[in-house]
Motif scaffolding. Sequence first.
Motif, PDB file in Angstrom:
ATOM      1  N   MET A   1       0.838  -1.195   0.000  1.00 17.57           N
ATOM      2  CA  MET A   1       0.000   0.000   0.000  1.00 17.57           C
ATOM      3  C   MET A   1       0.876   1.249   0.000  1.00 17.57           C
ATOM      4  O   MET A   1       1.818   1.358   0.782  1.00 17.57           O
ATOM      5  N   VAL A   2       0.560   2.188  -0.870  1.00 16.02           N
ATOM      6  CA  VAL A   2       1.288   3.457  -0.931  1.00 16.02           C
ATOM      7  C   VAL A   2       0.586   4.467  -0.028  1.00 16.02           C
ATOM      8  O   VAL A   2      -0.635   4.607  -0.077  1.00 16.02           O
ATOM      9  N   ASP A   3       1.373   5.157   0.772  1.00 17.97           N
ATOM     10  CA  ASP A   3       0.814   6.200   1.638  1.00 17.97           C
ATOM     11  C   ASP A   3       1.646   7.467   1.465  1.00 17.97           C
ATOM     12  O   ASP A   3       2.753   7.573   2.009  1.00 17.97           O
ATOM     13  N   ALA A   4       1.126   8.403   0.674  1.00 17.85           N
ATOM     14  CA  ALA A   4       1.778   9.705   0.500  1.00 17.85           C
ATOM     15  C   ALA A   4       1.230  10.647   1.564  1.00 17.85           C
ATOM     16  O   ALA A   4       0.014  10.797   1.699  1.00 17.85           O
ATOM     17  N   VAL A   5       2.115  11.264   2.306  1.00 17.70           N
ATOM     18  CA  VAL A   5       1.737  12.078   3.457  1.00 17.70           C
ATOM     19  C   VAL A   5       1.984  13.552   3.163  1.00 17.70           C
ATOM     20  O   VAL A   5       3.027  13.922   2.610  1.00 17.70           O
ATOM     21  N   ASP A   6       1.020  14.395   3.525  1.00 17.31           N
ATOM     22  CA  ASP A   6       1.184  15.839   3.320  1.00 17.31           C
ATOM     23  C   ASP A   6       2.430  16.351   4.037  1.00 17.31           C
ATOM     24  O   ASP A   6       2.810  15.849   5.112  1.00 17.31           O
ATOM     25  N   ASP A   7       3.050  17.360   3.455  1.00 19.75           N
ATOM     26  CA  ASP A   7       4.274  17.950   4.001  1.00 19.75           C
ATOM     27  C   ASP A   7       4.073  19.441   4.236  1.00 19.75           C
ATOM     28  O   ASP A   7       3.452  20.128   3.418  1.00 19.75           O
ATOM     29  N   VAL A   8       4.632  19.951   5.334  1.00 20.51           N
ATOM     30  CA  VAL A   8       4.696  21.380   5.593  1.00 20.51           C
ATOM     31  C   VAL A   8       6.168  21.720   5.794  1.00 20.51           C
ATOM     32  O   VAL A   8       6.775  21.332   6.799  1.00 20.51           O
ATOM     33  N   LEU A   9       6.748  22.411   4.834  1.00 20.04           N
ATOM     34  CA  LEU A   9       8.178  22.708   4.886  1.00 20.04           C
ATOM     35  C   LEU A   9       8.449  23.968   5.695  1.00 20.04           C
ATOM     36  O   LEU A   9       7.568  24.818   5.876  1.00 20.04           O
ATOM     37  N   GLY A  10       9.692  24.109   6.160  1.00 19.92           N
ATOM     38  CA  GLY A  10      10.091  25.288   6.913  1.00 19.92           C
ATOM     39  C   GLY A  10      10.098  26.533   6.040  1.00 19.92           C
ATOM     40  O   GLY A  10      10.154  26.449   4.801  1.00 19.92           O
ATOM     41  N   ALA A  11      10.035  27.690   6.674  1.00 19.69           N
ATOM     42  CA  ALA A  11       9.977  28.960   5.953  1.00 19.69           C
ATOM     43  C   ALA A  11      11.259  29.187   5.149  1.00 19.69           C
ATOM     44  O   ALA A  11      12.362  28.849   5.586  1.00 19.69           O
ATOM     45  N   VAL A  12      11.083  29.779   3.976  1.00 18.22           N
ATOM     46  CA  VAL A  12      12.198  30.067   3.072  1.00 18.22           C
ATOM     47  C   VAL A  12      12.197  31.558   2.759  1.00 18.22           C
ATOM     48  O   VAL A  12      11.151  32.140   2.457  1.00 18.22           O
ATOM     49  N   ASP A  13      13.368  32.189   2.832  1.00 19.56           N
ATOM     50  CA  ASP A  13      13.526  33.591   2.430  1.00 19.56           C
ATOM     51  C   ASP A  13      13.385  33.667   0.911  1.00 19.56           C
ATOM     52  O   ASP A  13      14.190  33.100   0.172  1.00 19.56           O
ATOM     53  N   GLY A  14      12.355  34.368   0.451  1.00 20.48           N
ATOM     54  CA  GLY A  14      12.072  34.401  -0.975  1.00 20.48           C
ATOM     55  C   GLY A  14      13.112  35.127  -1.797  1.00 20.48           C
ATOM     56  O   GLY A  14      13.292  34.820  -2.984  1.00 20.48           O
ATOM     57  N   ALA A  15      13.802  36.088  -1.222  1.00 21.41           N
ATOM     58  CA  ALA A  15      14.798  36.839  -1.987  1.00 21.41           C
ATOM     59  C   ALA A  15      15.956  35.943  -2.416  1.00 21.41           C
ATOM     60  O   ALA A  15      16.406  35.994  -3.559  1.00 21.41           O
ATOM     61  N   SER A  16      16.440  35.111  -1.495  1.00 25.40           N
ATOM     62  CA  SER A  16      17.570  34.230  -1.796  1.00 25.40           C
ATOM     63  C   SER A  16      17.122  32.873  -2.318  1.00 25.40           C
ATOM     64  O   SER A  16      17.855  32.209  -3.053  1.00 25.40           O
ATOM     65  N   GLY A  17      15.906  32.436  -1.940  1.00 28.11           N
ATOM     66  CA  GLY A  17      15.416  31.129  -2.365  1.00 28.11           C
ATOM     67  C   GLY A  17      16.178  29.994  -1.708  1.00 28.11           C
ATOM     68  O   GLY A  17      17.049  30.194  -0.852  1.00 28.11           O
ATOM     69  N   ASN A  18      15.862  28.781  -2.135  1.00 26.04           N
ATOM     70  CA  ASN A  18      16.546  27.592  -1.618  1.00 26.04           C
ATOM     71  C   ASN A  18      16.345  26.462  -2.625  1.00 26.04           C
ATOM     72  O   ASN A  18      15.217  26.031  -2.858  1.00 26.04           O
ATOM     73  N   PRO A  19      17.427  25.971  -3.258  1.00 21.15           N
ATOM     74  CA  PRO A  19      17.276  24.922  -4.266  1.00 21.15           C
ATOM     75  C   PRO A  19      16.878  23.570  -3.680  1.00 21.15           C
ATOM     76  O   PRO A  19      16.493  22.659  -4.422  1.00 21.15           O
ATOM     77  N   SER A  20      16.992  23.433  -2.359  1.00 21.46           N
ATOM     78  CA  SER A  20      16.621  22.177  -1.709  1.00 21.46           C
ATOM     79  C   SER A  20      15.925  22.497  -0.391  1.00 21.46           C
ATOM     80  O   SER A  20      16.481  22.314   0.690  1.00 21.46           O
TER      81      SER A  20
END
Length: 202
Positions: A1-20
């Motif tokens: 059985m596949v169980d994909a779980v919702d994710d809430v990621l940490g805040a990211v500074d939009g000016a610099s961004g984050n590739p990962s």
Amino acid sequence: MVDAVDDVLGAVDGASGNPSAGNAYDNDVINGVVVDPARITGTVTTPATAINGGPVPTLDPASGVVSVPAGTPAGTYTIGYRICETLTPDNCDDAVVTVTVVATALDAVDDTFVPIRSGTGGTSPSVLGNDTLGGGPAQIGEVTLVPGSSPHAGLVMNPDGTVTIAVGTPPGTYRYPYTLCEVLNPTNCDTPDAIVVVDGEA
């Protein structure tokens, strides 16, 4: 059985961004075991919606990595995705990644300039000299500068943040407010004062 779980990621500074900024697959499982990206087929079902036409966070279906481009406007973005077991293509589940992008720190600081002589007038340094955006110098193009009401007709704040003091301006201490806003996030603003001292010497 596949169980994909919702994710809430940490805040990211939009000016610099984050590739990962995070990996959507890290908490997804197949038969109780964390998924191996090599053994699933991932698809983006609902891309993030742009804010003011800006770039948006993206999810790489092959790896699950969520990337936030530099210059992404502040806001909350959601990306819908689906993972399916490669060996059993109809064994699938959907989830949503939520990414919070925040405005970078803007710090506009009061300025106190060397006194200008009333008899000669002059121009002060730019009020931007001690203002910062994201910890670095605030620069026109990355910020907008809007002068407030001039405390006297003899004082004019220029587009570059310098203040021109006309010859004959009465001696005194003048507080000249201005508003500095981030171009990327126009509601990210600060309003300090330029303090201009005019002395009575010729």
